[in-house]
Design an enzyme around this catalytic site. Structure first.
Site, PDB file in Angstrom:
ATOM      1  N   ASP A  38       8.285  -5.053   3.768  1.00 12.74           N
ATOM      2  CA  ASP A  38       8.255  -5.861   2.577  1.00 12.74           C
ATOM      3  C   ASP A  38       9.815  -6.037   1.757  1.00 12.74           C
ATOM      4  OD1 ASP A  38       8.337  -3.248   1.408  1.00 12.74           O
ATOM      5  OD2 ASP A  38       6.333  -3.418   0.706  1.00 12.74           O
ATOM      6  N   HIS A  68      -2.174   1.027  -2.698  1.00 12.22           N
ATOM      7  CA  HIS A  68      -1.644  -0.204  -1.636  1.00 12.22           C
ATOM      8  C   HIS A  68      -1.075   0.095  -0.590  1.00 12.22           C
ATOM      9  CE1 HIS A  68       2.254  -0.444  -4.143  1.00 12.22           C
ATOM     10  NE2 HIS A  68       2.430   0.720  -3.315  1.00 12.22           N
ATOM     11  N   GLU A  95      -1.724  -5.078  -2.767  1.00 11.41           N
ATOM     12  CA  GLU A  95      -2.550  -4.647  -3.773  1.00 11.41           C
ATOM     13  C   GLU A  95      -3.995  -4.629  -3.904  1.00 11.41           C
ATOM     14  OE1 GLU A  95      -0.485  -2.981  -5.489  1.00 11.41           O
ATOM     15  OE2 GLU A  95       1.376  -3.859  -6.337  1.00 11.41           O
TER      16      GLU A  95
HETATM   17  P1  PGA Z   1       7.131   5.582  -3.292  1.00 13.90           P
HETATM   18  O1  PGA Z   1       6.216   4.190  -2.992  1.00 13.90           O
HETATM   19  O2  PGA Z   1       7.377   6.233  -1.703  1.00 13.90           O
HETATM   20  O3  PGA Z   1       8.292   5.211  -4.039  1.00 13.90           O
HETATM   21  O4  PGA Z   1       6.072   6.649  -3.786  1.00 13.90           O
HETATM   22  C1  PGA Z   1       5.224   4.236  -2.017  1.00 13.90           C
HETATM   23  C2  PGA Z   1       4.508   2.952  -2.143  1.00 13.90           C
HETATM   24  O5  PGA Z   1       4.506   2.390  -3.184  1.00 13.90           O
HETATM   25  O6  PGA Z   1       3.938   2.515  -1.035  1.00 13.90           O
END
Ligand code: PGA
Length: 241
Positions: A66, A137, A142
């Site tokens: 993404d 997510h 989401e």
């Molecule tokens: P993070 O994000 O590794 O910064 O906790 C993970 C995500 O939102 O998929």
């Protein structure tokens, strides 16, 4: 059956995840990569292994999950910048063969179609790295009544904006839209390596490992349906399951 590997802390989790990654690389050609705080340590390990000559990225191609929409090119919080800074600049990968999705604006549906075509033209993803949001997510898919199969443009939830605000000067600077691989494309990967640490991720991981439900209200639960998933967590998370 989901394999679970536990490291005592973040560093050990990162090392164990790098071992799984390195093993999968032996037969992989296309790597699906993720950004975020969680995989950073694993990328550091992989860079060290590459510098020692234990693994090589020379033959690898990569696609990222993404990217935010609306950040100027080269912005330090863009996921392209993250990947260069945390991995690509430190390993022997050909950057021309690394791909991060990019959409001009929230209506750029053509960019989504092109990204899926690119993934298909590469023959699909062999190993997909995933983190997970506090809200469950995966990539920027989401929780919702329904999820997208293909790459699409997503309006970020308040929970995700809150979680990502730590990387920006102020909350208002966090982009509100992103382009994200869909859950179908993620599930098409031959192997999935999910990393999560800390008790804040425990509820999402509990639903994946211990819950009986597969629900779009917690997108990570879809991984119950994938035949080849390894989850690497730390003891803090394990203790909160
Ligand atoms: P993070 O994000 O590794 O910064 O906790 C993970 C995500 O939102 O998929």
């Amino acid at each position: 059956m989901i394999r679970v590997i536990v490291g005592k802390d973040y560093d050990e989790m990162s090392k164990k995840a790098a071992e799984v990654f390195a093993k999968a690389m032996k037969s992989a050609k296309v790597l699906g990569l993720a950004t975020g705080g969680t995989p950073e340590g694993m990328y550091k390990e992989l860079a060290a292994m590459n510098q020692k000559g234990e693994i090589s990225f020379q033959e690898m191609k990569s696609v990222n999950l993404d990217e935010y929409i609306g950040l100027p090119e080269g912005h330090k919080e863009s996921y392209r910048y993250f990947m260069n800074d945390k991995l690509f600049d430190h390993v022997d990968i050909d950057k021309e063969k690394t791909h991060v999705p990019h959409a001009k604006d929230k209506n750029d549906d053509a960019a989504c179609v092109e990204y899926d075509q690119l993934i298909d033209s590469l023959g699909g993803v062999d190993l997909q790295v995933l983190g997970v949001g506090v809200n469950g997510h995966i990539a920027f898919n989401e929780p919702d009544n329904e999820l997208n199969y293909n790459t699409s443009i997503i309006k970020l939830t308040d929970s995700t904006i809150d979680a990502n605000a730590r990387f920006f000067d102020k909350r208002e600077d966090v982009p509100t839209y992103a382009i994200s691989m869909g859950v179908g494309k993620i599930m098409e990967a031959k192997e999935i390596l999910l990393l999560a640490n800390g008790k804040k991720k425990a509820e999402a991981i509990r639903q994946l490992l211990k819950g009986d439900k597969i629900t779009t209200a917690c997108p990570v639960t879809l991984l119950k349906l994938h035949p080849n998933v390894t989850v690497v967590i730390d003891e803090e998370l394990e203790g909160a399951l």
